[in-house]
Design a protein around this motif. Structure first.
Motif, PDB file in Angstrom:
ATOM      1  N   LEU A  16       0.891  -0.912   0.056  1.00  0.00           N
ATOM      2  CA  LEU A  16       0.091   0.097  -0.287  1.00  0.00           C
ATOM      3  C   LEU A  16       0.840   1.186   0.130  1.00  0.00           C
ATOM      4  N   ILE A  17       1.878   1.219   0.749  1.00  0.00           N
ATOM      5  CA  ILE A  17       2.745   2.496   0.841  1.00  0.00           C
ATOM      6  C   ILE A  17       3.596   2.485  -0.572  1.00  0.00           C
ATOM      7  N   LEU A  18       3.876   1.416  -1.205  1.00  0.00           N
ATOM      8  CA  LEU A  18       4.388   1.451  -2.563  1.00  0.00           C
ATOM      9  C   LEU A  18       3.456   2.104  -3.446  1.00  0.00           C
ATOM     10  N   MET A  19       2.335   1.976  -3.287  1.00  0.00           N
ATOM     11  CA  MET A  19       1.066   2.428  -4.477  1.00  0.00           C
ATOM     12  C   MET A  19       0.822   3.700  -3.666  1.00  0.00           C
ATOM     13  N   GLN A  20       1.428   4.332  -3.039  1.00  0.00           N
ATOM     14  CA  GLN A  20       1.297   5.825  -2.428  1.00  0.00           C
ATOM     15  C   GLN A  20      -0.233   5.988  -2.226  1.00  0.00           C
ATOM     16  N   ARG A  21      -0.620   5.026  -1.321  1.00  0.00           N
ATOM     17  CA  ARG A  21      -1.892   5.375  -0.759  1.00  0.00           C
ATOM     18  C   ARG A  21      -2.458   6.012   0.325  1.00  0.00           C
ATOM     19  N   PHE A  22      -1.058   6.427   0.968  1.00  0.00           N
ATOM     20  CA  PHE A  22      -1.206   7.460   2.128  1.00  0.00           C
ATOM     21  C   PHE A  22      -0.720   8.770   1.927  1.00  0.00           C
ATOM     22  N   SER A  23      -1.100   9.735   2.461  1.00  0.00           N
ATOM     23  CA  SER A  23      -0.655  11.122   2.171  1.00  0.00           C
ATOM     24  C   SER A  23       0.246  11.514   2.854  1.00  0.00           C
ATOM     25  N   TRP A  24       0.733  10.750   3.958  1.00  0.00           N
ATOM     26  CA  TRP A  24       1.737  11.053   4.847  1.00  0.00           C
ATOM     27  C   TRP A  24       3.223  10.449   4.201  1.00  0.00           C
ATOM     28  N   VAL A  25       3.319   9.830   3.300  1.00  0.00           N
ATOM     29  CA  VAL A  25       4.554   9.374   2.379  1.00  0.00           C
ATOM     30  C   VAL A  25       4.280   9.305   0.937  1.00  0.00           C
ATOM     31  N   GLN A  26       5.099  10.046   0.394  1.00  0.00           N
ATOM     32  CA  GLN A  26       4.730  10.234  -1.333  1.00  0.00           C
ATOM     33  C   GLN A  26       6.019  10.235  -1.945  1.00  0.00           C
ATOM     34  N   GLY A  27       6.106   9.807  -3.304  1.00  0.00           N
ATOM     35  CA  GLY A  27       7.084   9.963  -3.975  1.00  0.00           C
ATOM     36  C   GLY A  27       8.240   8.997  -3.525  1.00  0.00           C
ATOM     37  N   GLY A  28       9.676   9.360  -4.064  1.00  0.00           N
ATOM     38  CA  GLY A  28      10.776   8.362  -3.525  1.00  0.00           C
ATOM     39  C   GLY A  28      10.675   7.942  -2.418  1.00  0.00           C
ATOM     40  N   LYS A  29      10.401   8.440  -1.215  1.00  0.00           N
ATOM     41  CA  LYS A  29      10.375   8.037   0.258  1.00  0.00           C
ATOM     42  C   LYS A  29       9.234   6.822   0.137  1.00  0.00           C
ATOM     43  N   ALA A  30       8.171   7.133  -0.565  1.00  0.00           N
ATOM     44  CA  ALA A  30       7.382   5.774  -0.523  1.00  0.00           C
ATOM     45  C   ALA A  30       7.652   4.568  -0.864  1.00  0.00           C
ATOM     46  N   LYS A  31       8.404   4.857  -2.137  1.00  0.00           N
ATOM     47  CA  LYS A  31       9.137   3.350  -2.607  1.00  0.00           C
ATOM     48  C   LYS A  31      10.117   2.948  -1.734  1.00  0.00           C
ATOM     49  N   ALA A  32      10.819   3.700  -1.247  1.00  0.00           N
ATOM     50  CA  ALA A  32      11.872   3.273  -0.239  1.00  0.00           C
ATOM     51  C   ALA A  32      11.541   2.518   0.972  1.00  0.00           C
ATOM     52  N   MET A  33      10.501   3.191   1.522  1.00  0.00           N
ATOM     53  CA  MET A  33       9.978   2.726   2.775  1.00  0.00           C
ATOM     54  C   MET A  33       9.185   1.524   2.588  1.00  0.00           C
ATOM     55  N   GLY A  34       8.227   1.686   1.125  1.00  0.00           N
ATOM     56  CA  GLY A  34       7.458   0.448   0.956  1.00  0.00           C
ATOM     57  C   GLY A  34       8.133  -0.794   0.697  1.00  0.00           C
ATOM     58  N   SER A  35       9.477  -0.752  -0.200  1.00  0.00           N
ATOM     59  CA  SER A  35      10.284  -1.741  -0.268  1.00  0.00           C
ATOM     60  C   SER A  35      10.859  -2.465   0.789  1.00  0.00           C
ATOM     61  N   ILE A  36      11.314  -1.475   1.748  1.00  0.00           N
ATOM     62  CA  ILE A  36      11.801  -2.101   2.874  1.00  0.00           C
ATOM     63  C   ILE A  36      10.687  -2.940   3.668  1.00  0.00           C
ATOM     64  N   LEU A  37       9.683  -2.254   3.878  1.00  0.00           N
ATOM     65  CA  LEU A  37       8.459  -3.181   4.394  1.00  0.00           C
ATOM     66  C   LEU A  37       8.308  -4.710   3.916  1.00  0.00           C
ATOM     67  N   VAL A  38       8.226  -4.455   2.503  1.00  0.00           N
ATOM     68  CA  VAL A  38       7.794  -5.668   1.796  1.00  0.00           C
ATOM     69  C   VAL A  38       8.800  -6.836   2.067  1.00  0.00           C
ATOM     70  N   LEU A  39      10.146  -6.307   2.053  1.00  0.00           N
ATOM     71  CA  LEU A  39      11.415  -7.150   2.101  1.00  0.00           C
ATOM     72  C   LEU A  39      11.197  -7.483   3.625  1.00  0.00           C
ATOM     73  N   VAL A  40      11.043  -6.762   4.681  1.00  0.00           N
ATOM     74  CA  VAL A  40      10.903  -7.274   6.042  1.00  0.00           C
ATOM     75  C   VAL A  40       9.779  -8.261   6.383  1.00  0.00           C
ATOM     76  N   GLY A  41       8.781  -8.129   5.841  1.00  0.00           N
ATOM     77  CA  GLY A  41       7.613  -8.901   5.701  1.00  0.00           C
ATOM     78  C   GLY A  41       7.704 -10.406   5.033  1.00  0.00           C
ATOM     79  N   LEU A  42       8.396 -10.304   4.154  1.00  0.00           N
ATOM     80  CA  LEU A  42       8.772 -11.580   3.443  1.00  0.00           C
ATOM     81  C   LEU A  42       9.563 -12.391   4.220  1.00  0.00           C
ATOM     82  N   VAL A  43      10.625 -11.786   4.892  1.00  0.00           N
ATOM     83  CA  VAL A  43      11.403 -12.517   5.713  1.00  0.00           C
ATOM     84  C   VAL A  43      10.660 -13.003   6.729  1.00  0.00           C
ATOM     85  N   GLN A  44       9.759 -12.264   7.433  1.00  0.00           N
ATOM     86  CA  GLN A  44       8.934 -12.635   8.737  1.00  0.00           C
ATOM     87  C   GLN A  44       8.072 -13.642   8.345  1.00  0.00           C
TER      88      GLN A  44
END
Length: 87
Positions: A41-69
């Motif tokens: 959801l963050i990668l798709m920029q569905r939240f107003s508090w994170v947009q642009g390049g920061k959303a892609k970086a944060m979303g990618s990190i969360l997806v990787l952490v979630g996949l590991v978990q």
């Protein structure tokens, strides 16, 4: 002085332990899936508090952490559960 020995620990029910371990593994997998969905959801920029390049970086990190978990942590727990406790 009279030393009092502590009472022996109660017997362990193997079925109860197995249920608790199964629940723990399922809980880790479920929370990993939720983290992956939140990251997407963050990668798709569905939240107003994170947009642009920061959303892609944060979303990618969360997806990787979630996949590991979701994939690796339950296997590590299984290998930990199979070991005999130290005596």
């Amino acid at each position: 002085m009279d030393e009092v020995t502590p009472p022996p620990p109660p017997p362990v029910d193997p079925e109860k332990v197995a249920r608790q371990r199964f629940f723990a593994i399922g809980l880790f997998r479920l929370s990993g899936a939720f983290i992956v969905m939140f990251g997407l959801l963050i990668l798709m920029q569905r939240f107003s508090w994170v947009q642009g390049g920061k959303a892609k970086a944060m979303g990618s990190i969360l997806v990787l952490v979630g996949l590991v978990q979701y994939m690796i942590v339950p296997r590590l727990l299984l290998s930990l559960f199979r070991q005999k406790p130290p005596e």
